[in-house]
Design a protein around this motif. Sequence first.
Motif, PDB file in Angstrom:
ATOM      1  N   LYS A   1      -4.524   6.650  -1.724  1.00  0.00           N
ATOM      2  CA  LYS A   1      -6.433   6.433  -1.762  1.00  0.00           C
ATOM      3  C   LYS A   1      -7.084   4.916  -2.074  1.00  0.00           C
ATOM      4  CE  LYS A   1      -3.271   3.190  -5.620  1.00  0.00           C
ATOM      5  NZ  LYS A   1      -2.509   3.001  -6.520  1.00  0.00           N
TER       6      LYS A   1
ATOM      7  N   ASP B   1      -5.466  -1.776  -4.036  1.00  0.00           N
ATOM      8  CA  ASP B   1      -6.572  -0.857  -4.815  1.00  0.00           C
ATOM      9  C   ASP B   1      -7.529  -1.228  -5.961  1.00  0.00           C
ATOM     10  OD1 ASP B   1      -4.624  -1.304  -6.146  1.00  0.00           O
ATOM     11  OD2 ASP B   1      -4.172   0.332  -7.243  1.00  0.00           O
TER      12      ASP B   1
ATOM     13  N   VAL C   1       0.795  -1.089   0.007  1.00  0.00           N
ATOM     14  CA  VAL C   1      -0.081  -0.052   0.021  1.00  0.00           C
ATOM     15  C   VAL C   1       0.751   1.516  -0.477  1.00  0.00           C
ATOM     16  CG1 VAL C   1      -1.787  -1.185   0.992  1.00  0.00           C
ATOM     17  CG2 VAL C   1       0.011  -0.220   2.016  1.00  0.00           C
ATOM     18  N   ALA C   2       2.420   0.958  -0.493  1.00  0.00           N
ATOM     19  CA  ALA C   2       2.836   2.256  -0.267  1.00  0.00           C
ATOM     20  C   ALA C   2       3.186   3.208  -1.527  1.00  0.00           C
ATOM     21  CB  ALA C   2       4.498   1.546  -0.194  1.00  0.00           C
TER      22      ALA C   2
ATOM     23  N   ARG D   1      -1.870   8.594 -10.158  1.00  0.00           N
ATOM     24  CA  ARG D   1      -3.041   8.335 -10.471  1.00  0.00           C
ATOM     25  C   ARG D   1      -4.590   9.042 -10.739  1.00  0.00           C
ATOM     26  NH1 ARG D   1      -3.436   2.996 -12.599  1.00  0.00           N
ATOM     27  NH2 ARG D   1      -2.672   1.985 -10.508  1.00  0.00           N
TER      28      ARG D   1
END
Length: 290
Positions: A25, A131, A9-10, A15
């Motif tokens: 995000k 994500d 998650v780094a 975008r």
Amino acid sequence: MIKTAVFPVAGKGTRFLPVTKSIPKEMIPLVDVPILHYVVKEAVDSGVEKLIFINAKNKRSIIDYFKRNYELEKFLEIKGRNDLIDLIRDLSENIEIIEVIQEEQLGLGHAVKASKELIKKHEFFSVLLGDEVIYSEVPAIKQINETAKEFNAPTLGVIEVPKDEVYKYGVIDGESVSHKGFKISKMVEKPKVEVAPSNLITPGRYIFNYDIFNYLDKTSKGTGGEYQLTDAINAQAKNERFYGHLIVGDRFDTGTPLGYMEASLDFGLKRPGMKENILKMMNEKIKKYS
Ligand code: UTP
């Protein structure tokens, strides 16, 4: 069952700028639940007990979210809101949380490699991209584990997409070996539609064995100057048995604004009591904007 899950998650989330300047995000909500909550829940509902977050220094809110917040619990208790206490404790019990900081964002391969010291040599472990959300009756990682168990080998999740969309994804080349299982010969990143080996793509769900680290160690920087997980998977699939498992479920790539909008809408429509109002709202918008 798989007891360990790694969540990379780094990433910088470019975008999704400007919001990702200060908000990960992975923490943006679908209705009112952060995206990553669904990803972590998929792992926990599959039997995972040890959660390893490969995180960046400025994304503290991710770890805070999955830890107990005693002060907030006390506050809600005084207010007599036990229903909300259950909600904020949902995923915080009976799990172990470990955070590893990826100092530089050098790609997904680099992020997964950062978990090496925490994985036991004979253990299968899962990797779930923070994500990508998969909505399914049986958690996706649990589904993938059927093939991993059957062949006692690393296995990644695959889903079907329309053939003309394959150019956006990592596409699988392989042969069917069981009802939902594939033996993978290689993966091609973002192929041209005409030369794509199939319309099976990987939605960011993997079950690896420790061997993946041997291949990650040997992987050099690839596309975009990043260490690509796909390169290590390809090297492993060349030398060892590597499988795919067709996931039954709806997949949402929330890493882009449009994918995120679709997921938000879909999760809103699934929320009890919201469907009628959303459909009414959408009808009005269609009239106004089309
Ligand atoms: P993405 O490539 O979708 O994420 O990686 P990103 O790099 O943040 O996105 P863009 O391209 O800049 O918009 C998929 C997952 O892997 C993590 C991301 O946080 C995301 O959840 N990731 C990516 C890392 O942990 N480290 C990295 O170096 C790259």
